[in-house]
Design a protein around this motif. Structure first.
Motif, mmCIF file in Angstrom:
data_model
loop_
_atom_site.group_PDB
_atom_site.id
_atom_site.type_symbol
_atom_site.label_atom_id
_atom_site.label_comp_id
_atom_site.label_asym_id
_atom_site.label_seq_id
_atom_site.Cartn_x
_atom_site.Cartn_y
_atom_site.Cartn_z
ATOM 1 N N VAL A 23 -10.864 -3.292 7.065
ATOM 2 C CA VAL A 23 -11.024 -2.393 6.970
ATOM 3 C C VAL A 23 -10.103 -1.719 8.098
ATOM 4 O O VAL A 23 -9.484 -0.892 6.686
ATOM 5 C CB VAL A 23 -12.632 -2.204 6.416
ATOM 6 C CG1 VAL A 23 -12.527 -0.503 5.544
ATOM 7 C CG2 VAL A 23 -13.436 -2.870 6.154
ATOM 8 N N ALA A 41 -11.165 11.750 13.477
ATOM 9 C CA ALA A 41 -9.040 12.518 13.682
ATOM 10 C C ALA A 41 -8.558 11.311 15.196
ATOM 11 O O ALA A 41 -7.870 11.350 15.043
ATOM 12 C CB ALA A 41 -9.875 14.140 14.698
ATOM 13 N N LEU A 83 -10.844 7.371 8.074
ATOM 14 C CA LEU A 83 -9.892 7.967 7.710
ATOM 15 C C LEU A 83 -10.218 9.612 8.300
ATOM 16 O O LEU A 83 -9.574 9.853 8.248
ATOM 17 C CB LEU A 83 -10.094 8.273 6.051
ATOM 18 C CG LEU A 83 -8.912 6.890 5.056
ATOM 19 C CD1 LEU A 83 -9.029 6.605 3.863
ATOM 20 C CD2 LEU A 83 -7.735 6.053 6.002
ATOM 21 N N GLU A 84 -11.570 9.598 8.323
ATOM 22 C CA GLU A 84 -12.238 10.498 7.795
ATOM 23 C C GLU A 84 -11.942 10.785 9.600
ATOM 24 O O GLU A 84 -12.652 11.888 10.494
ATOM 25 C CB GLU A 84 -13.121 11.104 8.040
ATOM 26 C CG GLU A 84 -13.882 10.368 6.870
ATOM 27 C CD GLU A 84 -13.031 12.537 5.753
ATOM 28 O OE1 GLU A 84 -13.452 13.513 6.382
ATOM 29 O OE2 GLU A 84 -12.836 11.854 4.741
ATOM 30 N N ILE A 98 -2.913 2.916 4.697
ATOM 31 C CA ILE A 98 -2.969 4.206 4.373
ATOM 32 C C ILE A 98 -2.695 5.281 4.922
ATOM 33 O O ILE A 98 -2.454 6.121 4.327
ATOM 34 C CB ILE A 98 -4.747 4.013 3.238
ATOM 35 C CG1 ILE A 98 -4.835 3.359 2.497
ATOM 36 C CG2 ILE A 98 -4.632 6.395 3.375
ATOM 37 C CD1 ILE A 98 -6.252 3.581 1.996
ATOM 38 N N LEU A 99 -3.328 5.433 6.312
ATOM 39 C CA LEU A 99 -3.016 6.658 6.659
ATOM 40 C C LEU A 99 -1.564 6.705 7.340
ATOM 41 O O LEU A 99 0.219 7.578 7.381
ATOM 42 C CB LEU A 99 -3.103 6.640 7.752
ATOM 43 C CG LEU A 99 -5.142 6.876 8.356
ATOM 44 C CD1 LEU A 99 -5.599 7.304 9.806
ATOM 45 C CD2 LEU A 99 -4.824 8.528 7.710
ATOM 46 N N LYS A 112 -6.401 -2.059 6.514
ATOM 47 C CA LYS A 112 -5.987 -0.749 5.487
ATOM 48 C C LYS A 112 -5.979 0.731 5.670
ATOM 49 O O LYS A 112 -5.413 1.109 5.278
ATOM 50 C CB LYS A 112 -7.423 -0.824 4.084
ATOM 51 C CG LYS A 112 -8.028 -0.546 3.907
ATOM 52 C CD LYS A 112 -6.942 -0.742 1.965
ATOM 53 C CE LYS A 112 -7.284 -0.178 1.369
ATOM 54 N NZ LYS A 112 -6.046 -0.017 -0.394
ATOM 55 N N ILE A 152 0.580 -1.235 0.437
ATOM 56 C CA ILE A 152 -0.248 0.143 -0.063
ATOM 57 C C ILE A 152 0.849 0.998 -0.277
ATOM 58 O O ILE A 152 0.578 2.549 -0.531
ATOM 59 C CB ILE A 152 -1.418 0.129 0.950
ATOM 60 C CG1 ILE A 152 -2.021 -0.625 1.102
ATOM 61 C CG2 ILE A 152 -1.658 1.250 1.104
ATOM 62 C CD1 ILE A 152 -2.967 -1.069 2.487
ATOM 63 N N ARG A 208 -7.402 9.206 13.566
ATOM 64 C CA ARG A 208 -5.978 8.999 12.969
ATOM 65 C C ARG A 208 -4.573 9.782 14.073
ATOM 66 O O ARG A 208 -3.721 8.893 13.846
ATOM 67 C CB ARG A 208 -6.294 10.603 11.620
ATOM 68 C CG ARG A 208 -6.867 10.266 11.128
ATOM 69 C CD ARG A 208 -6.563 11.557 9.951
ATOM 70 N NE ARG A 208 -7.154 12.819 10.239
ATOM 71 C CZ ARG A 208 -8.567 12.792 10.395
ATOM 72 N NH1 ARG A 208 -9.160 12.745 9.344
ATOM 73 N NH2 ARG A 208 -8.603 14.217 10.279
ATOM 74 N N TRP A 258 -7.249 -2.954 -3.140
ATOM 75 C CA TRP A 258 -6.903 -4.142 -2.341
ATOM 76 C C TRP A 258 -7.978 -5.160 -2.105
ATOM 77 O O TRP A 258 -7.050 -5.884 -1.755
ATOM 78 C CB TRP A 258 -7.507 -2.937 -1.051
ATOM 79 C CG TRP A 258 -7.162 -3.235 0.423
ATOM 80 C CD1 TRP A 258 -6.792 -3.821 1.242
ATOM 81 C CD2 TRP A 258 -8.283 -3.163 1.033
ATOM 82 N NE1 TRP A 258 -6.300 -3.644 1.786
ATOM 83 C CE2 TRP A 258 -7.454 -3.842 2.039
ATOM 84 C CE3 TRP A 258 -9.384 -3.327 1.454
ATOM 85 C CZ2 TRP A 258 -8.203 -4.065 3.615
ATOM 86 C CZ3 TRP A 258 -10.185 -2.624 2.552
ATOM 87 C CH2 TRP A 258 -9.381 -3.791 3.819
ATOM 88 N N LEU A 317 -13.890 2.413 4.177
ATOM 89 C CA LEU A 317 -12.682 3.250 4.754
ATOM 90 C C LEU A 317 -12.105 4.265 5.500
ATOM 91 O O LEU A 317 -12.353 4.607 6.337
ATOM 92 C CB LEU A 317 -11.980 2.843 3.486
ATOM 93 C CG LEU A 317 -10.543 3.593 3.082
ATOM 94 C CD1 LEU A 317 -9.644 1.770 4.452
ATOM 95 C CD2 LEU A 317 -10.031 2.980 1.581
ATOM 96 N N THR A 318 -13.913 5.119 4.559
ATOM 97 C CA THR A 318 -13.857 6.426 5.060
ATOM 98 C C THR A 318 -14.181 6.933 5.902
ATOM 99 O O THR A 318 -13.720 7.918 6.828
ATOM 100 C CB THR A 318 -14.260 7.470 3.732
ATOM 101 O OG1 THR A 318 -14.969 7.105 3.546
ATOM 102 C CG2 THR A 318 -13.728 7.479 2.657
#
Lengths: 200, 368
Positions: free
Chosen positions: B47, B16, B13-14, B54-55, B50, A132, B19, A186, B9-10
């Motif tokens: 997920v 805070a 990600l969204e 990604i982060l 994943k 990734i 993150r 993915w 996924l989002t």
């Protein structure tokens, strides 16, 4: 994620106003709050620490000198990221013209890489978790930058649009494309992983 | 208590808090909750993983420098914006644009912001000028340019000065009796100073003193609030007349004090007497033709060379075009004074020049 730590401090508007009135402590507070994340953002453009530090130094000296003429801002971070980004790109181009930047670094200044090649490479290579990182690194630089500002810096679409001097829609497109790409590729390996999880 | 209704996924990600956890900035409590997530929700673990990957990938190979270094950098910024910044300037070799200082020559400009077209005797720059020239112990020559064109002033030491309209300059008739070269300016001028480290060259303009050990620079001084010293190439030092270390700075064989290198500028604020240094963000301030790199000649007909010089210096060059029609010049001239340029050109072409009034007369036997 960083905002939470700041809630005890004066708001951006107040701090900025104090700074514009020549308050040295407000100025120092602004630098202290944002220096590290600006520096880190700078490392996206070059690994030349000295150059990043010089840009930051000159940026802050400049805004101090111009404090009376700078406008109000709702987000100091946005303002600084935008100014800093502009300055970094300018200095890198200047350095490149003088031949002080390696080809690799200069290539990162190119607006878009050849994405098609990357796509081809990724289609043929089965993507796994450790890939990734590589996949992200192969995204067009502006998509990467948008991802970084959105998910690492936690900035919103409007702020990113202003920092990157593109419109909102382009930011959304960058993010959407990047995530769609990562998600699609993915799926190829989520299924075996899922089976593994369920079978435990 | 945090809710964990994350599916896509989002959603991760969204968040805070998610993150913050990935980037190691979450509190212990939040961190523990996220660590439990894949165990409590194995269906959503992929997920989750994943999103975390990604982060991490987004963070990429960015990095920061150690905190003490950051604190030092911040201190430096605070010092350099300190009202008394010129008292303890950053050593020049640490300053930002030093990396770009390649040329040995100096192109410097002292610019006034808040330009007044109709200057009166009351303007501070002119007041200082009158005061300084009156105090000078040596007899001075004065040249005033009240025309609308640049005017070339040739100094005794071989330096040339391109005096801009509405400007005035005073200088000793002869420099060789003095151990330093001192000129006084109000208005704007471009200087090309003949190299002579034994006799540093000083320009007094308003409250600033600019010191050069050789070569060339521009000074502009007619306005109100700020004096602006800009270096194009080379090095100069700048200090105020009120600087209590001024004598030392003037007498030193080195350039000490606020040293400016290419693309740097010093800003002098009149009202509070502050002298600050920064990068030039608008190089177009150096907009005189003479400041452009126009002196690159490759097999250029001599007529074109002379035209270039005439234009740059606003001087008339008289020569026999017929005799010199076969003369071509290949040379790279930069910011040496006009006379040195002429020496180089004439040396190449086996010609001679002499100065007569505001004209340069070239004598040549022609080229084969």
């Amino acid at each position: 994620m960083i905002e939470a730590a700041y809630t005890a401090h004066p708001s951006d508007e107040q701090l900025w106003q104090q700074f514009r009135e020549g308050n040295r402590r407000a100025f120092e507070q602004i630098i202290t709050r944002h220096y590290t994340s600006l520096f880190r953002f700078g490392t996206r453009f070059t690994k030349d620490i000295g150059l990043i530090e010089d840009c930051l130094h000159d940026l802050f000296v400049y805004i101090w000198e111009k404090r009376q003429s700078v406008g109000s801002t709702d987000s100091i971070r946005k303002y600084l990221f935008k100014s800093f980004r502009h300055k970094m790109l300018l200095e890198l181009q200047r350095a490149y013209r003088r031949g002080w930047v390696s080809e690799d670094e200069a290539a990162e200044l190119a607006p878009e890489q050849n994405f098609e090649d990357t796509l081809f490479f990724l289609e043929n290579e089965r993507l796994t978790t450790h890939k990734i990182k590589e996949a992200v690194s192969h995204l067009p630089v502006r998509q990467q930058e948008a991802l970084y500002l959105r998910y690492f810096e936690g900035l919103d679409i409007d702020q990113i649009a202003q920092i990157m001097t593109i419109n909102r829609q382009s930011v959304s497109n960058h993010l959407h494309k990047a995530l769609t790409f990562l998600r699609e590729h993915w799926e190829d390996f989520t299924i075996p992983l899922l089976i593994l999880c369920l079978s435990r | 208590m945090k809710t964990f209704n994350h599916f896509g996924l989002t959603d991760f990600l969204e968040d805070a808090s998610f993150r913050a956890w990935v980037f190691g900035e979450a509190t212990d409590e939040v961190a523990w909750e996220w660590e439990q997530f894949p165990i409590l929700h194995p269906d959503r673990a992929p997920v989750f993983k994943k999103a975390r990957e990604i982060l991490r990938a987004v963070e990429g190979d960015t990095f920061t420098v150690p905190a003490p270094r950051i604190r030092q950098n911040i201190r430096q910024i605070m010092e350099d914006t300190e009202p008394a910044a010129f008292e303890q300037p950053r050593p020049w070799y640490q300053s930002a644009p030093w990396r770009w200082a390649a040329a040995a020559a100096v192109l410097l400009m002292v610019a006034w912001f808040g330009w007044q077209r109709t200057r009166s005797l009351a303007d501070p720059s002119t007041q200082v000028y009158h005061q300084l020239t009156a105090e000078s112990k040596t007899p001075l020559d004065e040249v005033t340019n009240s025309t609308s064109k640049n005017r070339l002033v040739l100094l005794d030491d071989g330096s040339s000065v391109l005096l801009q309209p509405n400007s005035r300059i005073s200088f000793p008739k002869q420099f060789n009796q003095h151990d330093r070269r001192e000129v006084y300016l109000t208005g704007e001028a471009f200087f090309e100073v003949a190299k002579n480290p034994e006799k540093p060259f000083f320009v007094y303009a308003d409250n600033l003193i600019t010191k050069v050990l050789g070569t060339s620079f521009t000074v502009r001084a007619n306005g109100k609030d700020q004096v602006n010293v800009i270096v194009k190439t080379g090095k100069v030092s700048v200090f105020t007349r009120n600087d209590h270390n001024r004598v030392e700075k003037q007498q030193s064989r080195q350039l000490i004090g606020l040293v400016l290198t290419p693309n740097q500028r010093a800003l002098f604020h009149r009202e509070d007497g502050r002298l600050l240094r920064s990068l030039v963000e608008a190089p177009e301030l150096l907009d005189l033709p003479i400041q452009q790199p126009i002196f690159e000649f490759t097999s250029t007909p001599i007529a074109a060379v002379f035209r270039t010089l005439e234009k740059a210096y606003g001087v008339e060059i008289v020569y026999d075009a017929e005799v010199m029609k076969n003369c071509y010049l290949t040379a790279s001239l930069d910011d040496e004074p006009l006379f040195e340029k002429l020496n180089l050109i004439c040396g190449t072409l086996d010609a001679h020049y002499e100065q007569m009034d505001a004209k340069i007369l070239i004598s040549s036997k022609g080229c084969p």
